[in-house]
Design an enzyme around this catalytic site. Sequence first.
Site, PDB file in Angstrom:
ATOM      1  N   SER A 257      21.548 -26.072  18.621  1.00 18.32           N
ATOM      2  CA  SER A 257      20.778 -25.985  19.613  1.00 18.32           C
ATOM      3  C   SER A 257      21.558 -25.684  20.976  1.00 18.32           C
ATOM      4  O   SER A 257      22.335 -24.746  20.888  1.00 18.32           O
ATOM      5  CB  SER A 257      20.417 -27.529  20.237  1.00 18.32           C
ATOM      6  OG  SER A 257      19.240 -27.780  20.692  1.00 18.32           O
ATOM      7  N   HIS A 398      13.071 -29.648  15.127  1.00 17.76           N
ATOM      8  CA  HIS A 398      14.640 -29.217  15.796  1.00 17.76           C
ATOM      9  C   HIS A 398      15.737 -30.074  15.045  1.00 17.76           C
ATOM     10  O   HIS A 398      15.602 -31.320  15.506  1.00 17.76           O
ATOM     11  CB  HIS A 398      14.367 -29.365  17.282  1.00 17.76           C
ATOM     12  CG  HIS A 398      15.510 -29.234  17.873  1.00 17.76           C
ATOM     13  ND1 HIS A 398      15.877 -27.685  17.905  1.00 17.76           N
ATOM     14  CD2 HIS A 398      16.234 -29.816  18.790  1.00 17.76           C
ATOM     15  CE1 HIS A 398      16.987 -27.660  19.031  1.00 17.76           C
ATOM     16  NE2 HIS A 398      17.225 -28.870  19.271  1.00 17.76           N
TER      17      HIS A 398
HETATM   18  C1  GCU Z   1      16.217 -28.865  25.386  1.00 16.38           C
HETATM   19  C2  GCU Z   1      16.638 -27.787  25.724  1.00 16.38           C
HETATM   20  C3  GCU Z   1      17.048 -26.495  24.698  1.00 16.38           C
HETATM   21  C4  GCU Z   1      18.146 -27.169  24.036  1.00 16.38           C
HETATM   22  C5  GCU Z   1      17.793 -28.469  23.408  1.00 16.38           C
HETATM   23  C6  GCU Z   1      19.124 -29.318  22.723  1.00 16.38           C
HETATM   24  O1  GCU Z   1      15.441 -28.933  24.305  1.00 16.38           O
HETATM   25  O2  GCU Z   1      15.407 -27.072  26.370  1.00 16.38           O
HETATM   26  O3  GCU Z   1      17.171 -25.198  25.395  1.00 16.38           O
HETATM   27  O4  GCU Z   1      18.678 -26.173  22.891  1.00 16.38           O
HETATM   28  O5  GCU Z   1      17.539 -29.405  24.527  1.00 16.38           O
HETATM   29  O6  GCU Z   1      20.222 -28.880  22.839  1.00 16.38           O
HETATM   30  O7  GCU Z   1      18.718 -29.952  21.915  1.00 16.38           O
END
Ligand code: GCU
Length: 421
Positions: A257, A398
Amino acid sequence: MALYTLGINFCFLPASAQMPANYDEDKIKPYQLPDPLRMENGKTVTSSKQWEKQRIAILNLFKTHVYGAMPGKVAGLTFRTLSVDSMALDGKAIRKQIAVIFGKDANSPKMEVLLYLPVEAKSPVPVFAGLNFYGNQTVHTDPGINLPTGWIANGPTGVENNIANVASRGFQTERWQLEELISRGYGLATAYYGDLEPDHAEGWKTGIRTTLAKSLGLQAQEWSAIGAWAWGLSRMMDYLETEPLVNARQVALTGHSRLGKAALWAAANDTRFAIVISNNSGEGGAALARRNYGETVEVINTSFPHWFVAKFKEYNKDPNQLPVDQHMLLALMAPRPLYVASAVEDQWADPKGEFLGAKHAEPVYQLFNKKGLGVVQMPDVNQPVGDVVAYHIRSGKHDINAYDWQQYLNFADRHFNNPAK
Ligand code: GCU
């Protein structure tokens, strides 16, 4: 759709993430990607030799328009071993904790690196390296891991008033698969990203962009939080190069992420990272910025204004004006092995945009006679594709989990020909 399935991390949930996002392929606005091979003089790069210059030109565009400057090593960088345990993980691993001190003075800012190495290794081992979200103690329940003392985002068990306590030990064990890595002959090096810059809009005031401004000769606003995290990864690499038990020519950089975005930016600048793995890195990571699907340039800049340089916000309304797109960031990894991974329920990160990012990096790999993904369309779920450039989309949310790690370990086995396994 539940926010969870959109891949939004609750404890970081920004107000603007609630702005309606597009999840309809038919509503993607037309866009044209810049060609990574097209040089400033209008000619096309045709050889790996010519690419060397083009690579620097593209890197500079990312510095100016997206992530900001990337300073070099700080003077007086010092490594201090804080503890060594040769009987960690029931005698299977050596655990070392090292303070990477950003200056000669003991009060200089520092980052704490947690390193595990397989006891049985007969030669220096390949290592997976990456930053973690909530402190080193979250990667395993091992009671010998030091607790971080700095600011941590509230949310997980064992974090109260932004301070981690013992109940946070092992909070993200699933995400690191440490025992599996050790049993397959790999080491793991990790550090808490907040040691570099606390992840909130004011974090730069107490992070290295301020505390090292003088020693690095750079103002805080000239770079970004992602820049600071990426810089820390290079300092971790500086340490790994001094560690005799580690094969520093076989370091696979991973990141999930936002930390996947940081890993990509680190590896773009620092070619010592031999393999690069982007796990669900999404917008500002592997996903094409020009696709208005899931998170957009405008949304990310509004939710996380500190992640990128101010200039990036100029593209909020029209990412088509950007002189780069994320396939060019991925192309900066060439000819090194690159793995991009998505998850079906992580539509926020735009899986197709991540796939296309990897796909459109292929022409640069071809300059080195390296095979790309070997497919034209996105593969089916849980069907990894590719050789030097690899991709999978797994089922689920995710996250980075056992399935992802199995693919990364197989990928590293293939490219490192790991002798220790
Ligand atoms: C949020 C953000 C993302 C990021 C994520 C994370 O969802 O919008 O861009 O990748 O956090 O780091 O878990």
